[in-house]
Scaffold this active site. Structure first.
Site, PDB file in Angstrom:
ATOM      1  N   HIS A 173       0.815  -1.209   0.000  1.00 37.93           N
ATOM      2  CA  HIS A 173       0.000   0.000   0.000  1.00 37.93           C
ATOM      3  C   HIS A 173       0.851   1.262   0.000  1.00 37.93           C
ATOM      4  O   HIS A 173       0.511   2.261  -0.621  1.00 37.93           O
ATOM      5  CB  HIS A 173      -0.908   0.007   1.237  1.00 37.93           C
ATOM      6  CG  HIS A 173      -1.993  -1.008   1.142  1.00 37.93           C
ATOM      7  ND1 HIS A 173      -2.510  -1.641   2.232  1.00 37.93           N
ATOM      8  CD2 HIS A 173      -2.637  -1.510   0.081  1.00 37.93           C
ATOM      9  CE1 HIS A 173      -3.447  -2.479   1.850  1.00 37.93           C
ATOM     10  NE2 HIS A 173      -3.535  -2.415   0.546  1.00 37.93           N
ATOM     11  N   ARG A 280     -13.895   2.608 -12.606  1.00 37.60           N
ATOM     12  CA  ARG A 280     -13.974   1.527 -11.615  1.00 37.60           C
ATOM     13  C   ARG A 280     -14.938   1.965 -10.510  1.00 37.60           C
ATOM     14  O   ARG A 280     -14.553   2.718  -9.612  1.00 37.60           O
ATOM     15  CB  ARG A 280     -12.597   1.268 -11.005  1.00 37.60           C
ATOM     16  CG  ARG A 280     -11.586   0.610 -11.923  1.00 37.60           C
ATOM     17  CD  ARG A 280     -10.284   0.360 -11.168  1.00 37.60           C
ATOM     18  NE  ARG A 280      -9.425  -0.585 -11.836  1.00 37.60           N
ATOM     19  CZ  ARG A 280      -8.363  -0.256 -12.580  1.00 37.60           C
ATOM     20  NH1 ARG A 280      -8.054   1.009 -12.749  1.00 37.60           N
ATOM     21  NH2 ARG A 280      -7.611  -1.189 -13.141  1.00 37.60           N
ATOM     22  N   ARG A 316     -17.947   0.624 -15.520  1.00 37.36           N
ATOM     23  CA  ARG A 316     -17.872  -0.823 -15.255  1.00 37.36           C
ATOM     24  C   ARG A 316     -18.732  -1.131 -14.042  1.00 37.36           C
ATOM     25  O   ARG A 316     -18.616  -0.461 -13.012  1.00 37.36           O
ATOM     26  CB  ARG A 316     -16.429  -1.242 -14.977  1.00 37.36           C
ATOM     27  CG  ARG A 316     -16.378  -2.701 -14.534  1.00 37.36           C
ATOM     28  CD  ARG A 316     -14.978  -3.204 -14.367  1.00 37.36           C
ATOM     29  NE  ARG A 316     -14.392  -2.753 -13.128  1.00 37.36           N
ATOM     30  CZ  ARG A 316     -13.125  -2.997 -12.804  1.00 37.36           C
ATOM     31  NH1 ARG A 316     -12.337  -3.638 -13.639  1.00 37.36           N
ATOM     32  NH2 ARG A 316     -12.633  -2.575 -11.661  1.00 37.36           N
ATOM     33  N   GLU A 415     -11.401 -10.968 -19.350  1.00 40.51           N
ATOM     34  CA  GLU A 415     -10.388 -11.090 -18.298  1.00 40.51           C
ATOM     35  C   GLU A 415     -10.085 -12.544 -17.965  1.00 40.51           C
ATOM     36  O   GLU A 415      -9.231 -12.818 -17.128  1.00 40.51           O
ATOM     37  CB  GLU A 415     -10.877 -10.409 -17.013  1.00 40.51           C
ATOM     38  CG  GLU A 415     -11.377  -9.001 -17.217  1.00 40.51           C
ATOM     39  CD  GLU A 415     -11.610  -8.264 -15.915  1.00 40.51           C
ATOM     40  OE1 GLU A 415     -10.665  -7.662 -15.404  1.00 40.51           O
ATOM     41  OE2 GLU A 415     -12.748  -8.313 -15.405  1.00 40.51           O
ATOM     42  N   ASP A 439      -6.068  -8.909 -15.045  1.00 43.38           N
ATOM     43  CA  ASP A 439      -6.639 -10.194 -14.647  1.00 43.38           C
ATOM     44  C   ASP A 439      -6.399 -11.267 -15.697  1.00 43.38           C
ATOM     45  O   ASP A 439      -6.139 -12.426 -15.346  1.00 43.38           O
ATOM     46  CB  ASP A 439      -8.140 -10.053 -14.384  1.00 43.38           C
ATOM     47  CG  ASP A 439      -8.400  -9.514 -12.992  1.00 43.38           C
ATOM     48  OD1 ASP A 439      -7.733  -9.983 -12.052  1.00 43.38           O
ATOM     49  OD2 ASP A 439      -9.243  -8.626 -12.842  1.00 43.38           O
ATOM     50  N   ARG A 449      -1.637 -11.796  -9.135  1.00 41.26           N
ATOM     51  CA  ARG A 449      -1.086 -10.476  -9.457  1.00 41.26           C
ATOM     52  C   ARG A 449      -0.594  -9.709  -8.232  1.00 41.26           C
ATOM     53  O   ARG A 449       0.030  -8.659  -8.362  1.00 41.26           O
ATOM     54  CB  ARG A 449      -2.111  -9.645 -10.255  1.00 41.26           C
ATOM     55  CG  ARG A 449      -3.324  -9.222  -9.482  1.00 41.26           C
ATOM     56  CD  ARG A 449      -4.410  -8.706 -10.412  1.00 41.26           C
ATOM     57  NE  ARG A 449      -4.642  -7.284 -10.305  1.00 41.26           N
ATOM     58  CZ  ARG A 449      -5.730  -6.669 -10.756  1.00 41.26           C
ATOM     59  NH1 ARG A 449      -6.682  -7.348 -11.370  1.00 41.26           N
ATOM     60  NH2 ARG A 449      -5.889  -5.384 -10.627  1.00 41.26           N
ATOM     61  N   CYS A 486      -7.890  -2.032 -21.155  1.00 38.74           N
ATOM     62  CA  CYS A 486      -7.873  -1.081 -20.041  1.00 38.74           C
ATOM     63  C   CYS A 486      -7.013  -1.565 -18.880  1.00 38.74           C
ATOM     64  O   CYS A 486      -6.953  -0.921 -17.847  1.00 38.74           O
ATOM     65  CB  CYS A 486      -9.294  -0.776 -19.571  1.00 38.74           C
ATOM     66  SG  CYS A 486     -10.144  -2.226 -18.948  1.00 38.74           S
TER      67      CYS A 486
HETATM   68  C1  PEP Z   1      -7.891  -5.618 -15.405  1.00 39.18           C
HETATM   69  O1  PEP Z   1      -8.086  -6.686 -14.804  1.00 39.18           O
HETATM   70  O2  PEP Z   1      -7.018  -5.479 -16.291  1.00 39.18           O
HETATM   71  C2  PEP Z   1      -8.688  -4.438 -15.062  1.00 39.18           C
HETATM   72  C3  PEP Z   1      -8.595  -3.322 -15.763  1.00 39.18           C
HETATM   73  O3  PEP Z   1      -9.500  -4.530 -13.976  1.00 39.18           O
HETATM   74  P1  PEP Z   1      -8.961  -4.402 -12.458  1.00 39.18           P
HETATM   75  O4  PEP Z   1      -7.510  -3.997 -12.510  1.00 39.18           O
HETATM   76  O5  PEP Z   1      -9.826  -3.378 -11.826  1.00 39.18           O
HETATM   77  O6  PEP Z   1      -9.174  -5.775 -11.953  1.00 39.18           O
HETATM   78 MG    MG Z   2      -9.886  -6.877 -13.643  1.00 39.20          MG
END
Ligand code: PEP
Ligand code: MG
Length: 564
Positions: A173, A280, A316, A415, A439, A449, A486
């Site tokens: 963080h 988001r 989203r 994803e 994702d 991740r 994205c």
């Molecule tokens: C992704 O998974 O690439 C994405 C844009 O969504 P998030 O990072 O919010 O999971």
């Molecule tokens: Mg995602």
């Protein structure tokens, strides 16, 4: 240099008559701590954005942890001891256990636990906060064993030139905060806080993760040159601010931005983006005591839509779970939260929450260029269920004579590998795809991740990822719908050519990274991007593909890399 001093927590024996007051004193300090954290959270959310503010949700959760609190109270009652001693011994035992687990995410929870414990103990002992980073008197580099998110939130940008910590990873963080605050930082310095002393001169290089002690004149001169290059790059980026994202051979690319709050809409225009490719919405839910009502959400989406109009706003739907949790609605603990009750799966089961959001988005669509997409679709059934709900709520709104855009475009995030495999079926029923590479990479390569231990396996240029992106683009274009990316890959100029060459129509980047992405696009030719993609599709090696991407990027836009 700021270190963490140890509080001296003495053990005191109490009489039976004193026990209830001791428990009351504990409860009061918990309430006081909660107020302090909410105050820090408010300041951080206002100053930096909802995403950064939500980091303190984990701290609030510690204060709501009944197992921990009941254990503290039991200890006070059974051992007849003072609250600070009881709280410290229980919380420290939890923190030590979490810190020992080989998992970056859980180790971060240990830091959260200790951060909150220090606050509770300060309040019980009637002490001021031990380190007040708002009251630094001169410009300095902070070197600390650890810097908690609360400490980091208080950093005064005028006085803090940079900071370094012994512990931490890129996903901690504190590191996330530093990036948002744009304060140079180096984490994971092991024993730096023990080896460096207050008053020493040091140079901190956040790009390369270095601290140079007593830099020579030559080193200072070299870094001075780097700073000049950075300033001149920023000027170049400002120059193209209003220009289109078009390649040298005339290929127009739709370059948009990712946001987390309606307040970020201004930053989108300032960055020179052509709209929002990902809003988001979960951050509207995370920073509060109750979920937002339909009306509150409508106001937020409407505000963003109006601020951007006529530019598009892709909202989203809620992507909770994984690493994003609600203080007001604790989700059950899961062994694999990223594979669990997350995103669209959660919404399809929590129909009231989904209904409020879908109606709010539909209503906001009357006020601007609004589009909507579902996160983490893994197959057709989920898509059909979600679309059926949208139809139901459209009918409700029609009956209530509430306006909305009948033609609002609906898309899905790609994803999961399964979504790529059934992309043709999905494309028939949608107006666009948005590839969430963050994702998609973790699910395709089976690499968490958040986990620093296996970060080297998290490879955006893995041949499988390149082919999955290509397959998605082909399915979309077969059905005449557009494809965006994205995930973070779309924020990295090194990957711009590869993604364009693979045929992606839109890139949606974090606002501060829109200008460098545009700079890169304007220096590329679609022909060389296609050649790079062709090479990548035939390659068997992630390293080789990455090297080619880097080579081309450095060749066409060297000034983007001169400070690294
Ligand atoms: C992704 O998974 O690439 C994405 C844009 O969504 P998030 O990072 O919010 O999971
Ligand atoms: Mg995602």
């Amino acid at each position: 240099m700021i270190g963490r001093s140890r509080l001296n927590i003495g053990k005191r024996s109490l009489s039976d008559a004193e026990l209830q007051e001791e428990i009351n004193r504990l409860e009061r300090s918990l309430v006081q701590t909660r107020h302090q954290i909410l105050e820090v959270q408010r300041r951080v959310s206002e100053g930096m954005g909802a995403a950064e503010g939500s980091i303190f949700d984990a701290h609030l959760l510690v204060l709501e942890d009944r197992t921990l609190l009941d254990e503290v109270i039991r200890l006070i009652q059974t051992q007849k001891i003072n609250a600070e001693y009881a709280f410290h011994s229980v919380a420290e035992r939890y923190a030590t256990t979490l810190a020992a687990i080989e998992d970056d995410y859980l180790r971060e929870r240990a830091t959260d636990m200790r951060d909150v414990t220090a606050r509770v103990l300060n309040n019980l002992l009637g002490l001021e906060e031990e380190v007040d980073l708002r009251r630094l008197k001169e410009p300095c580099i902070i070197i600390s064993h650890d810097l908690t998110p609360s400490n980091t939130a208080q950093l005064d940008k005028h006085h803090v030139l940079g900071f370094g910590t012994d512990v931490g990873s890129r996903t901690s963080h504190t590191a996330i905060m530093a990036r948002s605050l744009r304060i140079p930082a180096v984490v994971g310095l092991k024993d730096a806080s023990a080896r460096l002393e207050t008053g020493q001169y040091a140079l901190l290089d956040g790009y390369n993760g270095l601290i140079i002690l007593n830099p020579t004149d030559q080193t200072l001169f070299e870094y001075g040159q780097l700073i000049k290059k950075q300033v001149s790059l920023e000027e170049k980026l400002r120059d193209i601010h209003l220009k289109p994202a078009v390649t040298l051979d005339g290929q127009q690319v739709f370059l948009s931005a990712n946001i987390e709050s309606p307040n970020d809409a201004a930053a989108v225009r300032e960055a020179g983006a052509e709209g929002v490719g990902l809003f988001r919405t979960e951050y509207l839910f995370i920073n509060r005591d109750l979920p937002p009502s339909e009306e509150q959400q409508y106001q937020a989406y409407r505000e963003a839509a109006k601020a951007l109009k006529p530019l598009p706003l892709v909202i989203r739907t809620l992507d909770l779970g994984g690493d994003k949790f609600l203080a007001h609605m604790p989700l059950p603990r899961e062994l694999n939260p990223f594979l669990g009750w997350r995103a669209i799966r959660f919404c399809l089961q929590e129909e009231n929450i989904f209904r409020a959001q879908l109606r709010a988005v539909l209503r906001a669509s009357a006020e601007g260029n609004v589009k909507m997409m579902y996160p983490m679709i893994s197959g057709l059934d989920e898509l059909n269920q979600a679309n059926a709900l949208v139809e139901r709520y459209k009918a409700e709104l029609r009956a209530e004579k509430i306006p909305f855009d009948e033609g609002m475009e609906i898309g899905a995030m790609i994803e999961t590998p399964s979504a790529v495999i059934v992309a043709d079926s999905l494309a028939k029923r949608l107006k666009f795809f948005s590839i969430g590479t963050n994702d998609l990479i973790q699910y395709s390569l089976a690499v968490d991740r958040m986990n620093e231990k296996i970060a080297h396996l998290y490879e955006p240029t893995h041949p499988a990822i390149v082919r999955l992106i290509k397959a998605t683009v082909e399915a979309a274009h077969r059905h005449k719908i557009w494809v965006s990316i994205c995930g973070e890959m779309a924020s990295d100029p090194v990957f711009a050519a590869l993604l364009l060459g693979l045929g992606v129509d839109e890139l949606s980047a974090a606002p501060p990274l829109v200008p460098p992405m545009k700079f890169m696009i304007r220096r590329l030719k679609l022909t060389e991007a296609k050649a790079l993609a062709e090479f990548a599709l035939n390659s068997e090696s992630a390293t080789e593909i990455l090297a080619r991407c880097q080579e081309l990027a450095r060749q066409v836009a060297p000034s983007l890399f001169e400070t690294k």
